[in-house]
Each structure stands twice: as C-alpha cells, then as structure tokens.
Design a protein around this motif. Structure first.
Motif, PDB file in Angstrom:
ATOM      1  N   ILE A 109       0.832  -1.202   0.000  1.00 53.17           N
ATOM      2  CA  ILE A 109       0.000   0.000   0.000  1.00 53.17           C
ATOM      3  C   ILE A 109       0.869   1.256   0.000  1.00 53.17           C
ATOM      4  O   ILE A 109       0.562   2.237  -0.697  1.00 53.17           O
ATOM      5  CB  ILE A 109      -0.961  -0.014   1.203  1.00 53.17           C
ATOM      6  CG1 ILE A 109      -2.032  -1.082   0.993  1.00 53.17           C
ATOM      7  CG2 ILE A 109      -1.611   1.359   1.395  1.00 53.17           C
ATOM      8  CD1 ILE A 109      -2.959  -1.286   2.180  1.00 53.17           C
ATOM      9  N   ARG A 110       1.957   1.237   0.725  1.00 50.97           N
ATOM     10  CA  ARG A 110       2.846   2.403   0.716  1.00 50.97           C
ATOM     11  C   ARG A 110       3.434   2.648  -0.674  1.00 50.97           C
ATOM     12  O   ARG A 110       3.610   3.802  -1.083  1.00 50.97           O
ATOM     13  CB  ARG A 110       3.961   2.220   1.744  1.00 50.97           C
ATOM     14  CG  ARG A 110       3.520   2.400   3.189  1.00 50.97           C
ATOM     15  CD  ARG A 110       2.860   3.739   3.415  1.00 50.97           C
ATOM     16  NE  ARG A 110       2.675   4.043   4.837  1.00 50.97           N
ATOM     17  CZ  ARG A 110       1.687   4.779   5.323  1.00 50.97           C
ATOM     18  NH1 ARG A 110       0.781   5.292   4.490  1.00 50.97           N
ATOM     19  NH2 ARG A 110       1.591   5.020   6.597  1.00 50.97           N
ATOM     20  N   LEU A 111       3.725   1.581  -1.409  1.00 46.03           N
ATOM     21  CA  LEU A 111       4.206   1.754  -2.775  1.00 46.03           C
ATOM     22  C   LEU A 111       3.108   2.366  -3.653  1.00 46.03           C
ATOM     23  O   LEU A 111       3.370   3.259  -4.465  1.00 46.03           O
ATOM     24  CB  LEU A 111       4.646   0.414  -3.362  1.00 46.03           C
ATOM     25  CG  LEU A 111       5.098   0.455  -4.831  1.00 46.03           C
ATOM     26  CD1 LEU A 111       6.311   1.373  -5.002  1.00 46.03           C
ATOM     27  CD2 LEU A 111       5.408  -0.941  -5.344  1.00 46.03           C
ATOM     28  N   VAL A 112       1.871   1.892  -3.492  1.00 45.30           N
ATOM     29  CA  VAL A 112       0.742   2.472  -4.231  1.00 45.30           C
ATOM     30  C   VAL A 112       0.627   3.959  -3.934  1.00 45.30           C
ATOM     31  O   VAL A 112       0.460   4.794  -4.842  1.00 45.30           O
ATOM     32  CB  VAL A 112      -0.564   1.743  -3.865  1.00 45.30           C
ATOM     33  CG1 VAL A 112      -1.784   2.505  -4.391  1.00 45.30           C
ATOM     34  CG2 VAL A 112      -0.560   0.316  -4.411  1.00 45.30           C
ATOM     35  N   GLU A 113       0.732   4.321  -2.658  1.00 42.93           N
ATOM     36  CA  GLU A 113       0.605   5.731  -2.294  1.00 42.93           C
ATOM     37  C   GLU A 113       1.766   6.557  -2.827  1.00 42.93           C
ATOM     38  O   GLU A 113       1.561   7.679  -3.316  1.00 42.93           O
ATOM     39  CB  GLU A 113       0.498   5.852  -0.779  1.00 42.93           C
ATOM     40  CG  GLU A 113      -0.807   5.282  -0.244  1.00 42.93           C
ATOM     41  CD  GLU A 113      -1.001   5.526   1.237  1.00 42.93           C
ATOM     42  OE1 GLU A 113      -2.114   5.918   1.627  1.00 42.93           O
ATOM     43  OE2 GLU A 113      -0.038   5.307   2.010  1.00 42.93           O
TER      44      GLU A 113
END
Length: 278
Positions: free
Chosen positions: A171-175
């Motif tokens: 999720i941090r990569l998506v953000e």
C-alpha cells in the motif's frame, strides 16, 4: 465497488452465511445499503479450504461473471461442501472488464486474497506497480484488476512470512506512486488475506474514509445476549465472521472495524492492531 465475507471457525456449510441470513452476501449483491454501489452484479467468487484437507493444501475456487443472485451453481456448491475457512465476494466493476479472471478472491498456492475498494487512477500508475512485482510472480497475474496487482505486490514484499508488513509495504508503494503522479488519495479499501489457518482483515484508505467493515461478536457472548436465537445453534464456539455489512439486525452482533486497523483472527479470537496509522 464490492462486498465480501470471510469465515473461520468450526467446519460449516457455507450456505449458512452466503445464502441464509437476512442480509446475506447474495442479498448484498442486490441491495447494499452501506456500499458505494447498491447493486453488485458484475460477477462473484467463492474460495474455500476443504474440511479435512492436508496442511498446506491450496484452497478451491469458483468464480463466475453471473450475478450471484442468479447462479444456481453457487447455491449447489455452498450447500454441498463444508469448510473451516472460506471467502466470498460480489463485484461491482469499476473499470476493468467483467471476466472470470477479474473476479475475487485471488489465489496463490495456499493463500487467498480479496479486496473491496480501488487504487485511484490505476491506469496512470499501473506500469510502475506491475514492474515492481517479482518477475517470478508476474506470470501468475491472470486478470487486469488493480486488486490482483496489489495481491502480487504483497506477495513480492513477503506476504507468506509477514502478511501485515507485506500488505503495508504494498500500500505504501501504491501511495508513493500515486502521489508522484499527482493522485491525492491513491488507496481505498478493505482487504482479506488468509493462509488457511489465520485470517487477516484490513481497513485502510489514504483519505481516512474507508469502505465499511465489521466482524461478529464471539458466539458464546451472543448466546448469552440472545438465548432464544435458534440461528446461533448453527455455529461453533470459535465461529468468526468478517463482512462488509452486518448480516442481521441483532443489536451487538457485529462490531465495526476501525479505520487504519487490521483484525487478526485465529484460534484464540480477534486481535486488533493499528495499521499504517498516521
């Protein structure tokens, strides 16, 4: 978006939760008061771990592009099998085409994954995200959804060793990719993950306004609250349900999972942990 349900506990006929309740998942596919879309008729999926299967055996999958309310095969299977842990998901397509490979849940070896929500402006950052998937895992991406890419990112980041950390890193990569492309709130959703023994249920969004998510109150407590409720006799003491919306109108039967929270369900019950909290 979508609606979903996950069950873990004593082996159960899945129809007991998928079909029978007042507000079952199949009922949600026609009328979802808490959903972003009231109708979720763009296919469905059912994934289950068979009762008595050997440890580490992969789950079974049945997915269809038919509306869940109109599929007799779902009814037949849900009434025929018994399972100690199963997922079911009804889909409202937000862009990717309606096809079986885009229906949840997704499977990799012994793992199941499903998602309600979206990666905002996925097409804008899809290339960056897909290129971050482990090359050994890339061939197993069968569909075109953001959810399946998110699953493969979590697998890339170590889902099989530490699901909470791996989903968080994905999720941090998506953000990061989204913010780099000018997307204000890249991630939205609730996520269920299981290895056939433990169930992890995540509620998180970049905006802090996630899709709804609830889990059941433990069965012994419910029996004490409602001693005359015959419907509870179908469940063992360790039965646990996580669902997008409550399945009935019994006050206290379902508890909302908080924002930026992961609920971990295992043989000892529920354990809530902060997840990517600010």
């Amino acid at each position: 978006m979508c609606r979903w349900l996950a069950y873990t506990g004593e082996p159960l006929q899945p129809s007991t939760l998928i079909l029978d309740p007042q507000h079952s998942v199949v009922a949600m596919s026609l009328n979802s008061p808490l959903g972003a879309e009231p109708v979720n008729g763009d296919g469905f999926g059912f994934g289950w771990y068979s009762d008595g299967a050997s440890p580490g055996a992969p789950p079974s999958l049945f997915r269809s592009i038919e509306p869940a309310w109109n599929d007799q095969n779902l009814r037949e299977i849900a009434q025929a099998v018994r399972s100690p842990l199963f997922f079911t998901h009804v889909r409202a397509a937000a862009g990717p085409p309606i096809q079986q490979t885009n229906c949840h849940p997704f499977r990799h070896e012994r793992w199941l994954f499903m998602h309600n929500g979206a990666i905002s402006r996925f097409g804008l950052i899809k290339r960056d995200l897909v290129l971050a998937v482990d090359p050994a895992l890339y061939p197993t991406i069968q569909g075109t959804t953001d959810s399946e890419v998110l699953f493969h990112l979590a697998l890339t980041f170590g889902l099989t060793d530490d699901p909470v950390a791996a989903v968080g890193e994905a999720i941090r990569l998506v953000e990061s990719a989204g913010h780099g492309a000018g997307v204000q709130f890249p991630m939205q959703g609730t996520i269920a993950v299981s290895d056939g023994t433990t169930l992890w249920a995540f509620r998180y969004s970049s905006q802090g306004r996630s899709r709804s998510l609830f889990h059941s109150t433990d069965i012994p407590t419910l029996r004490g609250m409602y001693p005359d409720a015959e419907r509870l006799s179908a469940f063992g003491d360790h039965a646990q349900v996580v669902v997008s919306e409550p399945l009935n109108d019994l006050p206290g039967a379902f508890v909302e999972v908080g924002e930026s929270t992961v609920a971990v369900l295992d043989g000892s019950g529920y354990h809530h942990r902060p997840f990517l909290a600010a």
